[in-house]
Design an enzyme around this catalytic site. Structure first.
Site, PDB file in Angstrom:
ATOM      1  N   HIS A 148      -3.475  -2.512   5.913  1.00  0.00           N
ATOM      2  CA  HIS A 148      -2.404  -1.566   6.263  1.00  0.00           C
ATOM      3  C   HIS A 148      -2.734  -0.172   5.749  1.00  0.00           C
ATOM      4  CE1 HIS A 148       0.354  -4.801   7.483  1.00  0.00           C
ATOM      5  NE2 HIS A 148      -0.211  -5.474   6.512  1.00  0.00           N
TER       6      HIS A 148
ATOM      7  N   ASP B  18       4.654   1.435   8.176  1.00  0.00           N
ATOM      8  CA  ASP B  18       4.080   0.431   9.060  1.00  0.00           C
ATOM      9  C   ASP B  18       4.983  -0.788   9.091  1.00  0.00           C
ATOM     10  OD1 ASP B  18       3.371  -0.864   6.783  1.00  0.00           O
ATOM     11  OD2 ASP B  18       1.283  -1.204   7.365  1.00  0.00           O
TER      12      ASP B  18
END
Ligand code: UDP
Length: 481
Positions: free
Chosen positions: A22, A120
């Site tokens: 991520h 995210d």
């Protein structure tokens, strides 16, 4: 171009979920904004215990530019609420919820106020804080388009289907997209009673509140799904925020350790496209039985290889997600007896973590046996390296299906029916097929086409460049001083 004074530079903040898969793509975007578009960035990092890979990343990232500030959130004490038997996503979400508790005053203190916060998939908790602060939130979906389509469809599927999705007699029909086999569903939706499913559903249900969804892919890689997400009446009715494919954004460079330099020096001495790189992402951990089969399969294939190994775990396929790079055991303790001696000179074994990007970029690398994490897939596509798909957990099975059946750049190593472990003979066969067979030549040609297509998308005026420019214009027009 004249650099605007600091207070005039538009300011964007970032908040990735824990995990290198991520952090890395969000950081690439941050760098683009700073170096190509004259933004200033505050990059918040959720600190998890003992990830040497993340520590190394943080040290290097902090040196890059005074306009790119890395802010580590204080490590939350989750010892009383997290147990090691909790599934990985539950752990990520609990850590995230606890870690962002001090974030609101930190956002308020940012000067100038950010024109956007980029989150995210698992940091959507922050959306309500940003609503109060009038900071638009954009979600950067760092995984593949099949997972994005499934995720946006999930709240509907959740209402329509009783029982488990994996028990459905037919594949899941996602409007405007290819059907998805139930075995390819992301692990987190395979047991609806588990907390992990609730966390997943919670986060994806909130995607619709984002001002936009950025995706780490490019238009030509998946025309059908991207068109569906933008135009299909179902997705428009959710409503789906505007979708911006801005990829492939992958790591550009890496700080190399002495050990990394030795690996690359070994590659320098191997013939062109002769080495198979074997790496399973940040979390991928094989069972002891599987590791033995993989080792012997590589040895039997008689191909050159570079194998990243971790201490096997029979309990979890994602064993090193939070600690990767910290565990540097001696591989001879768990590789089969005699393996290191027999393969000496042909193969190199690296414990825990290797410099993946320079390895994939190296001319001696001719194939990549990968767990099909989306960053790894993109890194391989951008370097034009064909793959052997070895999906393990999360959404890796749907990625593998896409790479093998839709994109045509990979073959899959499969266990025999009823077996969990992929046998050494199968491994030998696919490795030979990719490294020296006709199939390998075909895959290599396709990989070269995709490499070109990815580069075109990123070039000035390419589809991803235009998407990012559009966002940059939106953010610059929101400039608050
Ligand atoms: N990676 C690396 N060395 C390794 C294993 C992984 O540099 O030995 C990097 C890889 O280049 C990629 C990231 O870690 O950028 C893994 O992300 P991905 O989405 O592929 O998988 P995840 O770790 O999230 O499962």
């Amino acid at each position: 171009m004249q650099t605007p004074p600091e207070e005039m530079k538009p300011h964007v903040a970032f908040l990735p979920s824990p995990g290198m898969g991520h952090v890395i793509p969000l950081f690439q975007l941050a760098k683009r904004l700073v170096f190509d578009h004259a933004f200033q960035v505050s990059f918040f990092l959720i600190t998890t215990h003992s990830s040497a890979a993340q520590d190394q990343f943080t040290r290097a990232a902090a040196q890059l530019s005074p306009h790119l500030r890395i802010i580590c959130l204080p490590e939350a004490d989750v010892s009383a609420i997290i147990s090691q038997d909790m599934r990985i996503l539950t752990q990520i979400c609990v850590i995230t919820t606890e870690s962002i508790k001090p974030l609101k005053p930190m956002l308020i203190d940012l000067n100038p106020t950010p024109v956007a916060l980029i989150i995210d998939i698992f940091t959507t908790d922050v959306i309500s804080i940003c609503e109060e602060l009038s900071i638009p939130v954009y979600s950067f979906f760092t995984a593949s388009t099949p997972l994005l389509a499934l995720s946006l469809y999930l709240p509907t599927l959740d209402l329509e289907v009783e029982g488990e999705f994996v028990d459905l007699p037919v594949p899941v029909e996602i409007p405007g997209c290819k059907n998805m086999r139930t075995e390819d569903l992301v692990d987190q939706v395979k047991d609806r009673k588990n907390d992990e499913y609730k966390w997943y559903l919670f986060n994806v249900s909130r995607l619709q509140y984002a001002a936009g969804i950025l995706v780490n892919t490019w238009e030509n890689l998946d025309v059908q799904r991207i068109t569906a997400l933008k135009q299909n009446s179902f997705f428009r009715s959710i409503p789906t925020p505007p979708v911006f494919p801005i990829g492939p954004l992958i790591k550009e460079e890496e700080t190399l350790t002495e050990k990394d330099a030795e690996i690359l020096a070994w590659l320098d001495n191997q013939p062109c496209e002769s080495v198979l790189f074997v790496a399973l992402g940040s979390g991928g951990t094989l069972s002891s039985k599987q590791l033995v089969e993989l080792a012997w399969g590589l040895e039997m294939s008689q191909q050159r290889f570079l194998l990243v190994v971790r201490k096997p775990s029979d309990a979890s396929a994602s064993g090193t997600y939070f600690t990767v790079g910290s565990d540097e055991d001696d591989p001879s303790a768990y590789l089969p007896d005699g393996f290191l001696e027999k393969t000496s000179g042909v193969g190199v074994v690296v414990p825990s973590w290797a410099p993946q990007l320079p390895i994939l970029r190296h001319g001696s690398t001719g194939g990549f046996l990968s767990h099909c994490g989306w960053n790894s897939a993109l890194e391989s596509l951008v370097q034009g390296v064909p793959m052997i798909a070895w999906p393990m957990y999360a959404e890796q099975r749907m990625n593998a299906t896409m790479l093998v059946e839709e994109i045509g750049v990979a073959v899959k190593a499969a266990a025999e029916i009823g077996e969990v472990v992929v046998g050494r003979k199968e491994i030998e066969t696919v490795v030979r097929e990719v490294m020296e067979g006709e199939k390998g030549k075909m895959l290599r040609r396709r990989a070269a086409e995709l490499k070109r297509s990815a580069n075109e998308a990123l070039e000035s005026g390419g589809s991803s460049d235009r998407s990012l420019s559009l966002l940059v214009d939106i953010w610059k027009s929101n400039l608050k001083i």
